[in-house]
Every structure is written in structure tokens, then in C-alpha cells.
Design a protein around this motif. Structure first.
Motif, mmCIF file in Angstrom:
data_model
loop_
_atom_site.group_PDB
_atom_site.id
_atom_site.type_symbol
_atom_site.label_atom_id
_atom_site.label_comp_id
_atom_site.label_asym_id
_atom_site.label_seq_id
_atom_site.Cartn_x
_atom_site.Cartn_y
_atom_site.Cartn_z
ATOM 1 N N GLU A 190 62.939 43.284 -38.105
ATOM 2 C CA GLU A 190 61.936 43.126 -37.058
ATOM 3 C C GLU A 190 61.003 44.346 -37.070
ATOM 4 O O GLU A 190 61.454 45.483 -36.969
ATOM 5 N N GLY A 191 59.733 44.079 -37.212
ATOM 6 C CA GLY A 191 58.735 45.151 -37.145
ATOM 7 C C GLY A 191 58.894 46.222 -38.205
ATOM 8 O O GLY A 191 58.690 47.414 -37.926
ATOM 9 N N LEU A 192 59.227 45.836 -39.431
ATOM 10 C CA LEU A 192 59.395 46.811 -40.513
ATOM 11 C C LEU A 192 58.037 47.374 -40.928
ATOM 12 O O LEU A 192 57.082 46.629 -41.163
ATOM 13 N N ARG A 193 57.958 48.702 -41.012
ATOM 14 C CA ARG A 193 56.728 49.378 -41.408
ATOM 15 C C ARG A 193 57.037 50.403 -42.503
ATOM 16 O O ARG A 193 57.970 51.198 -42.366
ATOM 17 N N VAL A 194 56.245 50.381 -43.556
ATOM 18 C CA VAL A 194 56.383 51.328 -44.667
ATOM 19 C C VAL A 194 55.000 51.840 -45.033
ATOM 20 O O VAL A 194 54.079 51.052 -45.272
ATOM 21 N N THR A 195 54.839 53.149 -45.064
ATOM 22 C CA THR A 195 53.553 53.742 -45.430
ATOM 23 C C THR A 195 53.739 54.723 -46.583
ATOM 24 O O THR A 195 54.760 55.409 -46.679
ATOM 25 N N PHE A 196 52.721 54.770 -47.455
ATOM 26 C CA PHE A 196 52.652 55.744 -48.541
ATOM 27 C C PHE A 196 51.361 56.532 -48.343
ATOM 28 O O PHE A 196 50.297 56.091 -48.758
ATOM 29 N N GLY A 197 51.451 57.650 -47.673
ATOM 30 C CA GLY A 197 50.257 58.432 -47.400
ATOM 31 C C GLY A 197 49.289 57.671 -46.520
ATOM 32 O O GLY A 197 49.573 57.346 -45.375
ATOM 33 N N GLN A 198 48.105 57.332 -47.075
ATOM 34 C CA GLN A 198 47.076 56.630 -46.331
ATOM 35 C C GLN A 198 47.070 55.130 -46.596
ATOM 36 O O GLN A 198 46.069 54.453 -46.362
ATOM 37 N N ILE A 220 45.390 48.406 -47.051
ATOM 38 C CA ILE A 220 45.310 48.548 -45.600
ATOM 39 C C ILE A 220 45.694 49.965 -45.191
ATOM 40 O O ILE A 220 46.784 50.442 -45.528
ATOM 41 N N PRO A 221 44.834 50.670 -44.457
ATOM 42 C CA PRO A 221 45.184 52.023 -43.990
ATOM 43 C C PRO A 221 46.062 51.954 -42.744
ATOM 44 O O PRO A 221 46.072 50.945 -42.028
ATOM 45 N N PRO A 222 46.813 53.011 -42.452
ATOM 46 C CA PRO A 222 47.601 53.047 -41.213
ATOM 47 C C PRO A 222 46.691 52.908 -39.998
ATOM 48 O O PRO A 222 45.569 53.412 -39.985
ATOM 49 N N GLY A 223 47.177 52.205 -38.991
ATOM 50 C CA GLY A 223 46.384 52.019 -37.786
ATOM 51 C C GLY A 223 45.433 50.846 -37.841
ATOM 52 O O GLY A 223 44.679 50.617 -36.896
ATOM 53 N N PHE A 224 45.443 50.086 -38.934
ATOM 54 C CA PHE A 224 44.574 48.914 -39.059
ATOM 55 C C PHE A 224 44.901 47.904 -37.967
ATOM 56 O O PHE A 224 46.073 47.645 -37.664
#
Length: 408
Positions: free
Chosen positions: A27-35, A294-298
């Protein structure tokens, strides 16, 4: 990826009971690589049976699987509202406990077996290591089990294969070795990351048949990642469609194939050529553009710059909604089933879409711009920059939806 006029007939597979309890809950999985936001709030659950995650390359399918296995590269940031396997919280699990779980109760088959197997060690040594590490048995017992599993996955002369190196095997045999290695400790969850991508068509069919048989005989929960809707129609009990890092539609296979709700799902179903159904001079459907970074915060729908139904509301936060029994989609809906109005200047401009990529007919004067996503239009219209003809017919009217429905 599929035509709305037909598809290969689906094979009958063992289906889990409707009340099957979820083994893996995301549920609500989020993964970011830098920007870059590779996964943006993905949510779905996997019970015993076959659950397929489908989408174009770059949609976040493999990253989702690696996040579950805690195999992300250094520097990646993982978070989730809920990430549980068999009642254990994978987010707070100590590294030592996660290492014990990975390869034992949950295992993964990677996309390219040649890069997954160590070229310096024999097949027998690599398979035996899995067993001795997690079960503590002797090498002789481990090799005996390895030989048995190699035979189980259809490899002839398994005893001889144990002494061979990966480069001495064909691509199909290497993939069968990877499957056997994943089964060494009788896992409950098997994640298969596009296991047929590097194989020819004949071997692909054999691997898919093998996975279906293993699921039926061993009662596994299989999370199968693919970009081929033909594979989904053959073996999947449930399907989650991913785009730009989020699950845009999820549910049982037959209802989604018969009546897809999200424009991206419908676009994929228009793109698969069906032998004997598609005329030689007829162009296949297509989805103009590419998957964006897609950048973070989109905020808003990630598909809006490629969608012919895009309106101003698509740039606002998009909630997940129930689309039927056991189904959900992520889309900009109003209660009356229509998109929000785009304003006098046109939906493309109001939604902030780049010039040249706005959908025809999306403005106030367009006939389709404010239709709901479940519209059933007929005929052809120009779509994309090059005027590719897209057929807007009901996907459920063809054999593809029927093929999935016949699997029941």
C-alpha cells in the motif's frame, strides 16, 4: 498490447478461492532515485495464484519487485504506508532477518539468467548454496534436491547438468535453472521479473506452461512482471496495470480485459496484433509519446500528456476509486461519470500539456474531450503527431476479453 478484436485462447489454470488471504500486501509504495520518482504510491496485494503486473518499460514494475525483495541499489529511497509479507513488516525488518527471508520463503527469478548466474561456479554449487544457507543441510542432500528440481523443471540428465557452468547451457536451460534455484527452499512467494523476455517464442511458451504447472502443483503465490498482455490472458488470475510508477488499474483479469476503465489500459489492449484478425493494410493502435520521467512531488495523472481524454482536472491530485467488484482505478472522475470541464481555452492548455501533444477533441468544442473513461466510441480518428489511426471500439466486443473470461 492487445487488440480489441481478438486474442489467443487462454489456458485453464488453477485459481485460488475467492476468499484467499493475501500473502503480500503493498500500500502506497514509493521509491525514488535522486530526482526521479520511480514508484509513486503503488498499491496491490498478492494471494496464492498468479498476479501479473503489466506496463511499458520504465513504468516501475521491476523496481517494485526489487523494493519488495529489498534489493534496491545504494542511494534509493524506499517508503510505504504498508509493506507486509506473511504478516511481517518488510519496512522495519532487520537486515539479517530479511536476508534469511529472501531466498527461503520468498524468491525471485530475474529477467536475464546469464547475468544472474555466477560464471565462475557450476550450476550444482550455486543451487546447493541456497539450500545449505537457509536449511543447514549437507552438500550431498543439497545436490540431491537440486538434481530433483532440475528434473522437475524439465531439464534432461540433471546429474550431469549440476557439473556444468552457465555458459555451457542455452538461454532456455539457464532460465529453467533459475526457476529450480528459486524453488530450492519451497518458497511461498515467487517473483518472476519478465522471465521470458530473452527467450524465443517456443521456449517462452514452455516456461509459461512450467510456471502455471508449478503454481498449480505447489500452491505458490506468483507475482509475474511482464509487458505482454498475451501472457496475462493465458495465466493471470489478477492483473495490475502500472504506468509512470503507479498502479492505474487493478483487479481480476477477465473483468479488466472485458471492460477496461483506464485510458492507458484501453490503449494497451489496442496494440496487440492478432493473427488472422488484423488486416494486412490496417494500422495497429498505438499510444503516442513515451513514458515520462516523473520528479518527486509530481501531482496529477502521469498519463495526461499522452491521453486523448485529458482535461484540466487531470493536473489535480487523482484519488483511487472503486471500479467494480474487486477492481480499482486511478483516474479523474466526477460522480456523474464525466471529466471536469477544461475551461474556454481548451482542456490541453488548462491541463498544462505541451503544445503538439494535446489530444484532438479535448477542448470545449471536442465531442470526446469531456466524455467519461468508459465511453465506447466507434470508427477511427487521428491520434498523435504522425496521424496514426487509432480504433476506438469496445475491447470487450472482441475475442481478447472473451479469452480471459473463458479462463473461469
Amino acid at each position: 498490447m492487445a487488440s480489441d478484436r481478438g486474442a489467443p485462447q487462454a489456458r485453464s489454470v488453477n485459481r485460488p478461492p475467492p476468499e484467499a488471504k493475501s500473502l503480500l500486501e503493498i500500500e502506497g509504495l514509493r521509491v525514488t532515485f535522486g530526482q526521479t520518482a520511480a514508484v509513486r504510491g503503488a498499491s496491490f496485494s498478492v494471494a496464492r495464484g498468479t498476479h501479473c503486473v503489466v506496463g511499458e518499460s520504465g513504468c516501475g514494475k521491476s523496481v517494485t519487485a526489487l523494493a519488495v525483495m529489498d534489493l534496491l541499489v545504494q542511494g534509493a529511497q524506499r517508503s510505504a504506508d504498508r509493506l507486509q509479507f506473511g504478516g511481517e513488516d518488510l519496512l522495519t525488518l532487520p537486515a539479517k532477518r530479511m536476508a534469511a527471508l529472501r531466498g527461503d520463503r520468498m524468491a525471485m527469478i530475474f529477467q536475464e539468467p546469464m547475468t544472474s548466474l555466477n560464471p565462475a561456479y557450476t550450476i550444482g554449487s550455486q543451487m546447493a548454496e541456497v539450500f545449505t544457507r537457509h536449511r543447514g543441510g549437507g552438500r550431498a542432500a543439497a545436490l540431491e534436491r537440486a538434481a530433483g528440481l532440475l528434473g522437475r523443471v524439465g531439464i534432461t540428465a540433471p546429474g550431469m547438468r549440476l557439473g556444468q557452468f552457465p555458459h555451457q547451457l542455452s538461454g532456455g536451460l539457464r532460465q529453467r535453472v533459475m526457476i529450480a534455484m528459486a524453488l530450492m527452499c519451497d518458497p511461498e512467494l515467487l517473483i518472476a521479473d519478465e522471465p521470458t523476455t530473452a527467450l524465443d517464442v517456443t521456449v517462452q511458451a514452455q516456461i509459461l506452461r512450467l510456471l502455471a504447472e508449478l503454481q498449480r502443483d505447489l500452491g505458490l503465490a506468483i507475482l509475474l512482471i511482464t509487458h505482454d498482455l498475451g501472457i496475462v490472458a493465458r495465466i493471470a488470475d489478477k492483473v495490475s496495470v502500472m504506468y509512470a510508477g503507479e498502479v492505474v488499474e487493478s483487479g481480476a483479469t477477465a473483468p479488466i480485459f472485458a471492460a477496461p476503465s483506464h485510458p492507458y489500459t484501453r490503449g494497451l489492449l489496442r496494440c496487440v496484433p492478432v493473427p488472422g484478425k488484423v488486416k494486412r493494410d490496417e494500422l495497429l493502435g498505438s499510444i503516442p509519446g513515451v513514458v515520462p520521467r516523473i520528479p518527486p512531488g509530481f501531482v496529477g495523472c502521469g498519463f495526461r500528456d499522452r491521453c486523448e481524454h485529458a482535461v484540466a482536472g487531470c493536473a489535480a491530485p487523482v484519488p483511487r476509486q472503486n471500479a467494480g467488484v474487486g477492481m480499482s482505478i486511478s483516474a479523474a472522475w466526477r460522480r456523474d461519470g464525466r471529466h471536469e470541464r477544461a475551461g474556454d481555452r481548451g482542456a490541453g492548455a488548462a491541463a498544462g500539456l505541451p503544445r503538439g501533444r494535446r489530444a484532438a477533441g479535448a477542448g470545449p468544442g471536442g465531442r470526446r474531450g469531456r466524455r467519461c473513461l468508459l465511453q465506447r466510441a466507434e470508427g477511427r480518428r487521428a491520434g498523435g503527431r504522425r496521424g496514426i489511426r487509432l480504433r476506438q471500439v469496445d475491447p470487450g466486443a472482441g475475442d481478447f476479453g472473451a479469452a480471459a473470461a473463458n479462463r473461469r
